[in-house]
Design a protein around this motif. Structure first.
Motif, PDB file in Angstrom:
ATOM      1  N   ALA A 220       0.722  -1.108   0.011  1.00 25.42           N
ATOM      2  CA  ALA A 220       0.139  -0.120  -0.036  1.00 25.42           C
ATOM      3  C   ALA A 220       0.882   1.199   0.165  1.00 25.42           C
ATOM      4  O   ALA A 220       0.645   2.160  -0.762  1.00 25.42           O
ATOM      5  N   LEU A 221       1.846   1.156   0.811  1.00 21.99           N
ATOM      6  CA  LEU A 221       2.994   2.389   0.609  1.00 21.99           C
ATOM      7  C   LEU A 221       3.571   2.467  -0.472  1.00 21.99           C
ATOM      8  O   LEU A 221       3.800   3.458  -1.045  1.00 21.99           O
ATOM      9  N   ASP A 222       3.976   1.385  -1.010  1.00 21.77           N
ATOM     10  CA  ASP A 222       4.872   1.456  -2.289  1.00 21.77           C
ATOM     11  C   ASP A 222       3.721   1.898  -3.450  1.00 21.77           C
ATOM     12  O   ASP A 222       4.070   2.788  -4.332  1.00 21.77           O
ATOM     13  N   ASN A 223       2.516   1.781  -3.422  1.00 20.21           N
ATOM     14  CA  ASN A 223       1.422   2.120  -4.270  1.00 20.21           C
ATOM     15  C   ASN A 223       1.378   3.701  -4.161  1.00 20.21           C
ATOM     16  O   ASN A 223       1.151   4.449  -5.094  1.00 20.21           O
ATOM     17  N   LEU A 224       1.374   4.375  -2.815  1.00 19.56           N
ATOM     18  CA  LEU A 224       1.258   5.479  -2.557  1.00 19.56           C
ATOM     19  C   LEU A 224       2.317   6.230  -3.361  1.00 19.56           C
ATOM     20  O   LEU A 224       2.102   7.384  -3.868  1.00 19.56           O
ATOM     21  N   LEU A 225       3.803   5.871  -2.854  1.00 22.35           N
ATOM     22  CA  LEU A 225       4.709   6.485  -3.741  1.00 22.35           C
ATOM     23  C   LEU A 225       4.565   6.461  -5.094  1.00 22.35           C
ATOM     24  O   LEU A 225       5.030   7.362  -5.692  1.00 22.35           O
ATOM     25  N   ASP A 226       4.202   5.332  -5.668  1.00 21.28           N
ATOM     26  CA  ASP A 226       4.125   5.165  -7.024  1.00 21.28           C
ATOM     27  C   ASP A 226       3.118   6.147  -7.680  1.00 21.28           C
ATOM     28  O   ASP A 226       3.472   6.760  -8.845  1.00 21.28           O
ATOM     29  N   LEU A 227       1.982   6.440  -6.967  1.00 16.99           N
ATOM     30  CA  LEU A 227       1.138   7.450  -7.437  1.00 16.99           C
ATOM     31  C   LEU A 227       1.823   8.963  -7.281  1.00 16.99           C
ATOM     32  O   LEU A 227       1.531   9.851  -8.061  1.00 16.99           O
ATOM     33  N   GLU A 228       2.544   9.313  -6.252  1.00 14.66           N
ATOM     34  CA  GLU A 228       3.156  10.196  -6.082  1.00 14.66           C
ATOM     35  C   GLU A 228       3.960  10.574  -7.195  1.00 14.66           C
ATOM     36  O   GLU A 228       4.150  11.466  -7.839  1.00 14.66           O
ATOM     37  N   GLN A 229       4.762   9.551  -7.487  1.00 17.44           N
ATOM     38  CA  GLN A 229       5.680   9.662  -8.824  1.00 17.44           C
ATOM     39  C   GLN A 229       4.999   9.683  -9.927  1.00 17.44           C
ATOM     40  O   GLN A 229       5.458  10.746 -10.958  1.00 17.44           O
ATOM     41  N   GLN A 230       3.917   9.113 -10.125  1.00 16.27           N
ATOM     42  CA  GLN A 230       3.102   9.586 -11.629  1.00 16.27           C
ATOM     43  C   GLN A 230       2.383  11.177 -11.594  1.00 16.27           C
ATOM     44  O   GLN A 230       2.712  11.651 -12.549  1.00 16.27           O
ATOM     45  N   SER A 231       2.305  11.447 -10.119  1.00 12.86           N
ATOM     46  CA  SER A 231       1.859  12.923 -10.099  1.00 12.86           C
ATOM     47  C   SER A 231       3.083  13.608 -10.576  1.00 12.86           C
ATOM     48  O   SER A 231       2.653  14.801 -11.351  1.00 12.86           O
ATOM     49  N   LEU A 232       4.051  13.587 -10.004  1.00 11.65           N
ATOM     50  CA  LEU A 232       5.374  14.426 -10.330  1.00 11.65           C
ATOM     51  C   LEU A 232       5.600  14.103 -11.902  1.00 11.65           C
ATOM     52  O   LEU A 232       5.995  14.979 -12.477  1.00 11.65           O
ATOM     53  N   ASP A 233       5.372  13.190 -12.681  1.00 10.87           N
ATOM     54  CA  ASP A 233       5.654  12.930 -13.870  1.00 10.87           C
ATOM     55  C   ASP A 233       4.751  13.897 -14.663  1.00 10.87           C
ATOM     56  O   ASP A 233       5.250  14.186 -15.743  1.00 10.87           O
ATOM     57  N   ILE A 234       3.478  13.616 -14.435  1.00 13.75           N
ATOM     58  CA  ILE A 234       2.478  14.596 -15.203  1.00 13.75           C
ATOM     59  C   ILE A 234       3.037  16.084 -14.903  1.00 13.75           C
ATOM     60  O   ILE A 234       2.854  16.604 -15.793  1.00 13.75           O
ATOM     61  N   GLN A 235       3.180  16.480 -13.705  1.00 13.36           N
ATOM     62  CA  GLN A 235       3.613  17.907 -13.738  1.00 13.36           C
ATOM     63  C   GLN A 235       4.970  18.290 -14.367  1.00 13.36           C
ATOM     64  O   GLN A 235       4.879  19.157 -15.117  1.00 13.36           O
ATOM     65  N   LYS A 236       5.818  17.065 -14.603  1.00 12.79           N
ATOM     66  CA  LYS A 236       7.082  17.471 -15.426  1.00 12.79           C
ATOM     67  C   LYS A 236       6.604  17.496 -16.823  1.00 12.79           C
ATOM     68  O   LYS A 236       7.035  18.527 -17.630  1.00 12.79           O
ATOM     69  N   LYS A 237       5.911  16.803 -17.254  1.00 14.76           N
ATOM     70  CA  LYS A 237       5.333  16.877 -18.683  1.00 14.76           C
ATOM     71  C   LYS A 237       4.469  18.189 -19.191  1.00 14.76           C
ATOM     72  O   LYS A 237       4.841  18.651 -20.114  1.00 14.76           O
ATOM     73  N   TYR A 238       3.705  18.526 -18.076  1.00 15.38           N
ATOM     74  CA  TYR A 238       3.117  19.745 -18.259  1.00 15.38           C
ATOM     75  C   TYR A 238       3.861  20.970 -18.197  1.00 15.38           C
ATOM     76  O   TYR A 238       3.648  21.976 -18.773  1.00 15.38           O
ATOM     77  N   TYR A 239       4.955  20.934 -17.475  1.00 20.38           N
ATOM     78  CA  TYR A 239       5.944  22.088 -17.044  1.00 20.38           C
ATOM     79  C   TYR A 239       6.581  22.381 -18.483  1.00 20.38           C
ATOM     80  O   TYR A 239       6.769  23.525 -18.778  1.00 20.38           O
ATOM     81  N   GLN A 240       6.821  21.139 -19.330  1.00 20.83           N
ATOM     82  CA  GLN A 240       7.383  21.365 -20.740  1.00 20.83           C
ATOM     83  C   GLN A 240       6.491  22.131 -21.667  1.00 20.83           C
ATOM     84  O   GLN A 240       6.702  22.985 -22.388  1.00 20.83           O
ATOM     85  N   LYS A 241       5.215  21.522 -21.488  1.00 16.28           N
ATOM     86  CA  LYS A 241       3.908  22.267 -22.383  1.00 16.28           C
ATOM     87  C   LYS A 241       3.801  23.656 -22.027  1.00 16.28           C
ATOM     88  O   LYS A 241       3.685  24.455 -22.567  1.00 16.28           O
ATOM     89  N   PHE A 242       3.872  24.213 -20.606  1.00 16.59           N
ATOM     90  CA  PHE A 242       3.602  25.496 -20.273  1.00 16.59           C
ATOM     91  C   PHE A 242       4.767  26.132 -20.461  1.00 16.59           C
ATOM     92  O   PHE A 242       4.709  27.295 -21.013  1.00 16.59           O
ATOM     93  N   LYS A 243       6.000  25.753 -20.690  1.00 12.82           N
ATOM     94  CA  LYS A 243       7.158  26.509 -21.270  1.00 12.82           C
ATOM     95  C   LYS A 243       6.985  27.086 -22.666  1.00 12.82           C
ATOM     96  O   LYS A 243       7.296  27.983 -23.266  1.00 12.82           O
ATOM     97  N   LYS A 244       6.225  26.258 -23.322  1.00 15.36           N
ATOM     98  CA  LYS A 244       5.929  26.618 -24.692  1.00 15.36           C
ATOM     99  C   LYS A 244       4.756  27.602 -24.908  1.00 15.36           C
ATOM    100  O   LYS A 244       4.599  28.428 -25.958  1.00 15.36           O
ATOM    101  N   LEU A 245       3.897  27.635 -23.955  1.00 18.57           N
ATOM    102  CA  LEU A 245       2.749  28.700 -23.941  1.00 18.57           C
ATOM    103  C   LEU A 245       2.958  29.896 -23.097  1.00 18.57           C
ATOM    104  O   LEU A 245       2.386  31.106 -23.437  1.00 18.57           O
TER     105      LEU A 245
END
Length: 157
Positions: A100-125
Motif C-alpha cells: 500500500a505504501l509502495d502504491n502511494l509512492l508510485d502514485l506520487e511519482q505519477q503525479s510528479l511525472d505529469i507535472q514535469k510533462k506539463y511543465y514542458q507544455k507550459f514553457k511553450k505557452l
C-alpha cells in the motif's frame, strides 16, 4: 531520523494535505454551482499571480485543465489507498502495508511525472518567469479556498 525517512514522512504529510483539499473539492463537485465557483476562484488567483494576458489565458487554461484532470485521477486513487490503509490499519499484514505504501509512492511519482510533462507544455505557452510562478499561484489558490471553507465552518457554528 535519517533523511530518506524524513523525506518520506514529509511526502506523506503533503499527500494528506492534498487528499484533504481533494475531499473538499469532491464535496463541492456534488454541486455544479460550487464547482464552478471553485474554478472561478482558481482562474482568478492564477490569472492575478501569473498576470496572464488574454492571449496567454486562452492558450493556458485548456492545457492546465487537462493537467488537473489527470492529477485529480491520481489524487482519487491516492485517497482510496489512504482510506484503505486507515480503515484496515490493524488488519493489514506487513506485506500488505508495504504494498500500500509502495502504491502511494508510485502514485506520487505519477503525479510528479505529469507535472514535469506539463511543465514542458507550459514553457511553450508562457514566458518562463510566469511558469516559475505556478507553484505560488497554486499555494495562493489553496489559501483562498481554505479561507472560504473556514468562513463556511465559522458561519455554521
Amino acid at each position: 531520523m535519517n533523511r530518506s525517512l524524513m523525506a518520506f514522512f514529509v511526502l506523506l504529510f503533503c499527500s494528506c494535505i492534498n487528499c484533504y483539499a481533494q475531499q473538499s473539492t469532491v464535496h463541492k463537485d456534488q454541486n455544479s454551482e460550487s464547482n464552478q465557483q471553485v474554478n472561478t476562484i482558481r482562474k482568478d488567483v492564477y490569472t492575478r499571480i501569473l498576470k496572464l494576458t488574454d492571449d496567454e489565458a486562452q492558450k493556458f487554461w485548456p492545457v492546465f485543465d487537462e493537467m488537473q484532470a489527470k492529477l485529480n485521477e491520481i489524487k482519487t486513487k491516492s485517497g482510496i489507498e489512504r482510506k484503505n490503509i486507515t480503515n484496515n490499519y490493524n488488519t493489514l499484514t506487513d506485506a500488505q502495508m508495504e504494498r500500500a505504501l509502495d502504491n502511494l509512492l508510485d502514485l506520487e511519482q505519477q503525479s510528479l511525472d505529469i507535472q514535469k510533462k506539463y511543465y514542458q507544455k507550459f514553457k511553450k505557452l508562457l514566458p518562463i518567469k510566469k511558469v516559475a510562478l505556478l507553484p505560488k499561484a497554486d499555494r495562493e489558490f489553496k489559501k483562498e479556498l481554505l479561507k472560504i471553507i473556514q468562513g463556511y465552518k465559522d458561519a455554521g457554528d
